[in-house]
Motif scaffolding. Structure first.
Motif, PDB file in Angstrom:
ATOM      1  N   PHE A 123       4.124 -26.392  -5.877  1.00 28.78           N
ATOM      2  CA  PHE A 123       5.169 -26.810  -6.818  1.00 28.78           C
ATOM      3  C   PHE A 123       4.976 -28.292  -7.121  1.00 28.78           C
ATOM      4  CE2 PHE A 123       7.022 -23.190  -4.562  1.00 28.78           C
ATOM      5  CZ  PHE A 123       7.437 -22.405  -5.633  1.00 28.78           C
ATOM      6  N   ASP A 124       4.987 -28.635  -8.396  1.00 25.43           N
ATOM      7  CA  ASP A 124       4.737 -30.019  -8.800  1.00 25.43           C
ATOM      8  C   ASP A 124       5.763 -30.976  -8.213  1.00 25.43           C
ATOM      9  OD1 ASP A 124       2.525 -29.265 -10.239  1.00 25.43           O
ATOM     10  OD2 ASP A 124       3.581 -29.166 -12.166  1.00 25.43           O
ATOM     11  N   PHE A 125       7.036 -30.539  -8.152  1.00 24.46           N
ATOM     12  CA  PHE A 125       8.060 -31.475  -7.683  1.00 24.46           C
ATOM     13  C   PHE A 125       7.821 -31.882  -6.234  1.00 24.46           C
ATOM     14  CE2 PHE A 125      10.066 -27.506  -6.238  1.00 24.46           C
ATOM     15  CZ  PHE A 125      10.633 -27.865  -5.021  1.00 24.46           C
ATOM     16  N   GLU A 166      10.997 -21.777  -5.526  1.00 26.69           N
ATOM     17  CA  GLU A 166      10.827 -21.396  -6.939  1.00 26.69           C
ATOM     18  C   GLU A 166      12.178 -21.399  -7.654  1.00 26.69           C
ATOM     19  OE1 GLU A 166       8.559 -17.962  -9.574  1.00 26.69           O
ATOM     20  OE2 GLU A 166       9.228 -17.485  -7.545  1.00 26.69           O
ATOM     21  N   ASP A 194      12.956 -25.012  -8.277  1.00 27.60           N
ATOM     22  CA  ASP A 194      12.065 -25.552  -9.306  1.00 27.60           C
ATOM     23  C   ASP A 194      12.522 -25.124 -10.705  1.00 27.60           C
ATOM     24  OD1 ASP A 194       9.624 -26.868 -10.171  1.00 27.60           O
ATOM     25  OD2 ASP A 194       8.831 -24.872 -10.567  1.00 27.60           O
ATOM     26  N   TYR A 195      12.984 -23.892 -10.809  1.00 29.03           N
ATOM     27  CA  TYR A 195      13.424 -23.351 -12.101  1.00 29.03           C
ATOM     28  C   TYR A 195      14.642 -24.103 -12.641  1.00 29.03           C
ATOM     29  CZ  TYR A 195      15.272 -19.927 -15.433  1.00 29.03           C
ATOM     30  OH  TYR A 195      15.760 -19.301 -16.558  1.00 29.03           O
TER      31      TYR A 195
END
Length: 347
Positions: free
Chosen positions: A159-161, A201, A204-205
């Protein structure tokens, strides 16, 4: 009729009889072979662990069984299941099978998984810590507590974050705060890393441009935002006063005043009980650390994150709750704070 024509006719009859005989032999051999397969006597010594997932239907299960030599014909197996088990319900899980098992034994086995992957609904409320979540996961047979906590110590998720955050060495559980509180449909006996990835996820969404803009304008990292939101979550407990609670802490941060939040001490005690040393424990104690704690102290909901991002502009630096936490008192001075506290304590 000439002898030649008579001889040709006899030859045709013999050929037809031979064809029928050959077909009968082939049919008998096929019937015997398939009957042996149904009875589990195909002669194969295959062993196979069948995994039935939520998306699998009968024909997919049949293909897996045939491809791994547990049955000879997926078509025959589907026909047999439709005839004898028309209302059969497949249960998610892992099944240890052998080719010596009859169709009936396979059908019975498919109702009793060796490792269940049955879907369960798991509710993770706002404000749950990793300790609360791991207990819930274990109670619902999703994954073990030790595995879940171990998975929460790693940031090795795609995950990029997460890759944009620099976690300090004193962060106990880097993923604390990012395990989004929601109701999840999970399978029993799922690897803990998969469970954690599902929750990440969901977080992140929900990252918004507004969150990122707030971080940029206030020199916050995403970890800072979620850490502060986690404190607001515990202090405000879903109250409409969360925006004022957030205002108190932001005002204190702006003048380098300690947050002095009791809920961070409570979380530090949980870390001590979990075996973390004083350096880690004290880094979460906002009576000891100079600003925000090392990391989040729970997993905040959207309302608490929004309360930080959209906090009210006040001159409050102090607050306390009373009437069992249902009422809040905010003030800008410590003297007023002390006086009001004494008045309420005397009542």
């Amino acid at each position: 009729m000439s002898e030649k024509r008579k001889s040709n006719k006899i030859c045709v009859v013999i050929i037809v009889l031979l064809v029928f005989l050959l077909l009968a032999v082939i049919g008998f051999i096929a019937y015997t072979y398939l009957q042996k397969d149904i009875a589990g006597n195909s002669g194969s010594n295959a062993e196979y662990t069948l995994i039935i997932e939520q998306s699998d239907f009968q024909y997919q299960v049949a293909d897996k069984l045939q491809s791994n030599d547990i049955i000879a014909s997926s078509t025959l197996w589907c026909w047999w299941m439709d005839k004898y088990y028309p209302d059969f319900v497949f249960i998610n899980g892992e099944y240890n099978l052998t080719s010596s098992m009859s169709y009936s034994e396979i059908a019975d086995k498919l109702q009793n998984p060796d490792v269940s992957h049955k879907s369960v609904s798991v509710c993770i409320p706002e404000g749950y810590t990793v300790f609360d979540i791991t207990e819930t996961m274990e109670e619902n047979s999703v994954c073990s507590s030790l595995d879940f906590l171990s998975a929460c110590k790693s940031t090795d998720y795609d995950f990029d974050f997460l890759s944009d955050i620099e976690f300090g060495s004193s962060v106990a559980y880097p993923l604390e705060g990012f395990l989004f509180p929601a109701t999840y449909d999970l399978a029993e006996n799922t690897p803990a890393t998969e469970v954690v990835a599902t929750m990440l996820e969901a977080f992140d969404y929900r990252i918004t441009a507004e969150w990122l803009s707030f971080c940029s304008e206030n020199d916050f990292s995403l970890l800072d935002l979620i850490t502060l939101a986690s404190i607001v979550e515990k202090e405000a407990s879903g109250s409409s006063q969360a925006v004022n609670v957030a205002s108190v802490f932001i005002n204190r941060l702006e003048v380098s005043q300690q947050l002095q939040s009791d809920v961070t001490v409570t979380y530090g005690n949980l870390l001590r009980e979990a075996g973390f040393d004083d350096d880690v424990v004290f880094s979460y104690n906002t009576y000891k650390c100079t600003a925000l704690p090392s990391g989040a102290i729970c997993n905040p909901g959207l309302d608490s994150i929004s309360a930080v991002v959209n906090h009210t502009s006040t001159d409050y630096y102090y607050f306390f709750t009373y009437n069992s936490g249902s009422d809040f008192y905010f003030t800008s001075t410590y003297s007023d704070f002390s006086q009001k506290w004494s008045e309420l304590s005397d009542d």
